[in-house]
Design an enzyme around this catalytic site. Structure first.
Site, PDB file in Angstrom:
ATOM      1  N   ASP A   2      36.383  54.913  48.861  1.00 19.21           N
ATOM      2  CA  ASP A   2      36.915  55.846  49.994  1.00 19.21           C
ATOM      3  C   ASP A   2      37.798  57.067  49.208  1.00 19.21           C
ATOM      4  OD1 ASP A   2      36.113  54.780  52.063  1.00 19.21           O
ATOM      5  OD2 ASP A   2      37.805  54.391  53.227  1.00 19.21           O
ATOM      6  N   HIS A  58      39.682  49.667  50.732  1.00 23.19           N
ATOM      7  CA  HIS A  58      39.593  49.442  52.177  1.00 23.19           C
ATOM      8  C   HIS A  58      40.793  49.473  53.042  1.00 23.19           C
ATOM      9  CE1 HIS A  58      36.868  49.574  55.414  1.00 23.19           C
ATOM     10  NE2 HIS A  58      36.859  48.170  55.706  1.00 23.19           N
ATOM     11  N   HIS A  95      42.281  45.407  58.171  1.00 22.18           N
ATOM     12  CA  HIS A  95      40.663  44.991  58.101  1.00 22.18           C
ATOM     13  C   HIS A  95      40.570  43.595  58.097  1.00 22.18           C
ATOM     14  CE1 HIS A  95      38.977  49.063  58.187  1.00 22.18           C
ATOM     15  NE2 HIS A  95      39.954  49.409  57.283  1.00 22.18           N
TER      16      HIS A  95
END
Length: 299
Positions: free
Chosen positions: A78, A209, A183
């Site tokens: 990311d 993440h 997550h």
């Protein structure tokens, strides 16, 4: 100890998904001085044009990198939020990378995605990305069909790990395998990738993440899970326990420092102020944890 660090990438996070995995994984070798430890930083989920304390995290990374004389930086993905890069000349590259990580001590190779490090493209494992992507858009050219791609990727990673004679084996992916934050656990990785890691004696799985810092110990194997996704936006305010043993959790920004010698791995999490929040070390000689100063922060 080998005089070179090998990094084997199943897929680079900066590459477009244009071809399926093959038996010949990309291999990079990083020379190290014989007998000297290998030092690196790990950071993920950082590309926000300096916002959400990205510049402050970068500043502290520069200080730690100078103090410890790092060899390179690993990014857990990311890298350019929210819309990625339009091309090599996209100013977002400068705004989120070149103009942020300016410390000379960070002018080292940045490896994205896997001593032997194995970098695994974990995006295709996420079934929801295929069946219910919402407003997100994924280019699956060269990847679909999913099952065949994943089968080939796992076969390639398994073969590369079996060939490895390194003292340490470290897998790096973007998505969480075990996490207590927003997550949570990724079931597809637990079901498909984790058995390959266990079979091949992988020591650590490092990911991003989730925008936090975590260390979780497996209860049924020696594998340790480290999340370093605090490169910019954080403070999700979500905590959900899982079946494995939580060693450390911090919901804010920061990064991971890792030092590897022939017999010992030393981990340290730093926050946005450069304070060391957590230290953990592991001795390869006797295959047991030798030091831990753990705390759990829920904010």
């Amino acid at each position: 100890m080998a005089v070179a660090l090998a990094l084997l990438a199943a897929m680079s996070a900066l590459s477009s998904c244009t071809s399926p995995a093959t038996a010949e994984l990309t291999r990079l070798e990083h020379p190290v001085v014989d007998g000297a430890p290998l030092r690196l930083l790990v950071v993920g989920d950082w590309g926000r044009k300096g916002g959400y304390n990205q510049t402050r995290v970068a500043e502290q990374m520069g200080k730690v990198a100078e103090e410890t004389e790092i060899d390179f930086v690993v990014s857990t993905g990311d890298n350019f939020l929210e819309n990625g890069l339009a091309g090599v000349d996209d100013m977002a590259f400068h705004d989120s990378f070149m103009d942020v990580y300016t410390a000379k001590s960070l002018h080292k190779p940045w490896y994205l995605g896997i001593v032997d490090f194995f970098f695994v493209d974990t995006t295709p494992f996420q079934l929801q990305y295929w069946t219910d992507p919402g407003e997100d858009h994924y280019d699956w050219r060269g990847v679909a069909p999913r099952d065949a791609y994943i089968a080939n990727l796992l076969e390639d990673v398994d073969a590369a790990m079996k060939k490895s004679t390194a003292t340490w084996k470290i897998a790096v992916g973007h998505h969480t395998m075990r996490s207590v934050s927003a997550h949570g656990d990724t079931q597809e990785l637990l079901e498909l990738l984790l058995p390959v890691l266990k079979e091949n004696g992988v020591d650590f799985y490092i990911n991003g993440h989730d925008h936090c810092l975590e260390h979780i110990s497996s209860r049924d194997s020696p594998i340790q899970y480290f999340t370093s996704g605090g490169g910019s936006k954080a403070w999700r305010g979500i905590f959900q326990q899982n079946e494995d043993k939580l060693q450390f959790f911090y919901d804010g920004q920061g990064f991971l420092s890792l030092e590897l010698s022939e017999n010992r791995a030393r981990f340290a999490f730093y926050d946005v102020f450069g304070e060391a929040l957590y230290h953990w070390s592991f001795s390869k000689a006797n295959l047991q944890k030798v030091q831990s100063s753990a705390s759990v922060t829920e904010e």
